[in-house]
Design an enzyme around this catalytic site. Sequence first.
Site, short mmCIF file in Angstrom:
data_model
loop_
_atom_site.label_atom_id
_atom_site.label_comp_id
_atom_site.label_asym_id
_atom_site.label_seq_id
_atom_site.Cartn_x
_atom_site.Cartn_y
_atom_site.Cartn_z
N ARG A 35 0.83 -1.21 0.00
CA ARG A 35 0.00 0.00 0.00
C ARG A 35 0.86 1.25 0.00
NH1 ARG A 35 -3.91 1.13 5.05
NH2 ARG A 35 -1.84 1.25 6.02
N SER A 129 4.53 -20.72 9.93
CA SER A 129 5.22 -20.64 11.20
C SER A 129 6.72 -20.63 11.03
CB SER A 129 4.82 -21.81 12.10
OG SER A 129 5.53 -21.76 13.32
N LYS A 184 -2.79 -23.97 12.46
CA LYS A 184 -1.78 -23.00 12.87
C LYS A 184 -2.13 -22.40 14.24
CE LYS A 184 1.68 -20.04 12.53
NZ LYS A 184 1.40 -18.97 13.48
N HIS A 187 -1.15 -24.91 16.78
CA HIS A 187 0.31 -24.86 16.86
C HIS A 187 0.74 -23.77 17.83
CE1 HIS A 187 4.03 -22.79 15.71
NE2 HIS A 187 4.51 -23.96 15.32
N ASN A 188 0.14 -22.60 17.71
CA ASN A 188 0.52 -21.49 18.57
C ASN A 188 0.10 -21.73 20.02
OD1 ASN A 188 1.27 -20.41 16.11
ND2 ASN A 188 0.44 -18.39 16.55
N GLU A 191 2.62 -23.87 21.47
CA GLU A 191 3.80 -23.02 21.66
C GLU A 191 3.72 -22.27 23.00
OE1 GLU A 191 5.00 -18.86 19.64
OE2 GLU A 191 4.87 -20.54 18.22
#
Length: 477
Positions: A35, A129, A184, A187-188, A191
């Site tokens: 942008r 990731s 995902k 996954h986090n 984590e």
Amino acid sequence: MNQANIGVVGLAVMGSNLARNLASREGNRVAVYNRSEGRTKELLDEHPEANFIASYSYEDFAASIAKPRTAIIMVQAGAATDAVIDSLVKVFEPGDVIIDGGNALFTDTIRREKAVRETGINFVGSGISGGEEGALHGPSIMPGGSAEAWEVIRPILESIAARADDGTPCVTHIGTDGAGHFVKMIHNGIEYADMQLIAEGYDLIRNATSQTPAEIADIFAEWNKGELDSYLIEITAEVLRQVDAETGKPLVDVILDAAGAKGTGSWTVKSGLDTGVPISGIAQAVFARSLSSSLSQRKVAQRLGKQVVEGLPAGADFIEDVRKALYASKIVAYSQGFDVIRIGAKDHEWDINLSEVARIWRAGCIIRAVFLNRITDAYKQDPELELLISAPYFADAIADSELSLRRVVAAASLAGVAVPAFSASLSYLDAIRAERLPAALVQGQRDFFGAHTYKRIDKEGTFHTEWSEDRSETRVD
């Protein structure tokens, strides 16, 4: 190559690093758009070797990419993502592919995929990731979307994905619409748990011994040579060795003890609640960050008396107990995370291969660890595995580490050290294998005040007792 085969929209750190990764792979030519024109020009000036095709309008961006066009969006999740999608839909054509590579909420991805599909354009929500370094050198990639879209984007994503030790690319088609962003998100969440458990282990050793952060770093480095071998253990040693340039103190002692968090952790906890999957270890890790950031409340709580840590056992035996407790609790966190994926896949009718999920997390991503090979094998041997910790390898590992986990939690409790993730992991292990739980009393209470009914162990059906009258039992189905 006069036209690009892939485009990237959004050239902040993650987007620019991903664009550079793409450009460095043979066969790729990358179109870029941002942008802010200044950021586009800056990227071209800094990396002329990438041979980017720069565009300063969406029309030119679309024209610069060969058909079927593929573009990856790397902008802030939410309204910014919707705005870019709307702009691309206007200049793309049926058969083209739009990939959202940000950390979008999976329900937003489901909504977007449905809307974009109606135009004939393919929409892919893809988890990526590995942070900034992963984006540049090889991330773990979790794309959702249609099978048609996967066939178009597969060679491109495989070209930039991290490679596991066996050489396979850490990318696979997760499933339709929001499946990629869902995985995902989990996954986090894992984590969060992994990091909290490591922090609790460090805190216990620091409180139990007179060792400096640098000396504890050596312990973590040694742990990284065995079953705890992982990226997070590796970087923990590096963080603990770091010295603050201004004060000369260990940097970990200078950093404010208030941990930041983004939406994916709380989204994971909410998904656990929505699916009815107990992810207590992950939840406690998320709550631990919230508590750490409640600085004013923590200050007020000093009126209760300051924390006094005393009685923690010092010595090599306790440090070994912490190591084993960390491994057992790490197994619990991954098992809980894969449970949410398994149940979430059923709820949303996604065909998610759990073995493949574990496989693509072996390199590139933040939670990459050697024991993901074991998870890959467990789900490969039994794709319908109902509980990861019941697989032979993990059951044996829990059995070997359980007493250590108990000693660590007990010692921490008696000494006054908070270990919410360790404690939740132990409670989960005790509850999940209990032959009988006190939930029977809870059901009785629910039926008493709300006529919620209950089931019996000795006969079929659903029952209600008129508790406040003659306590008679009535079958209600």
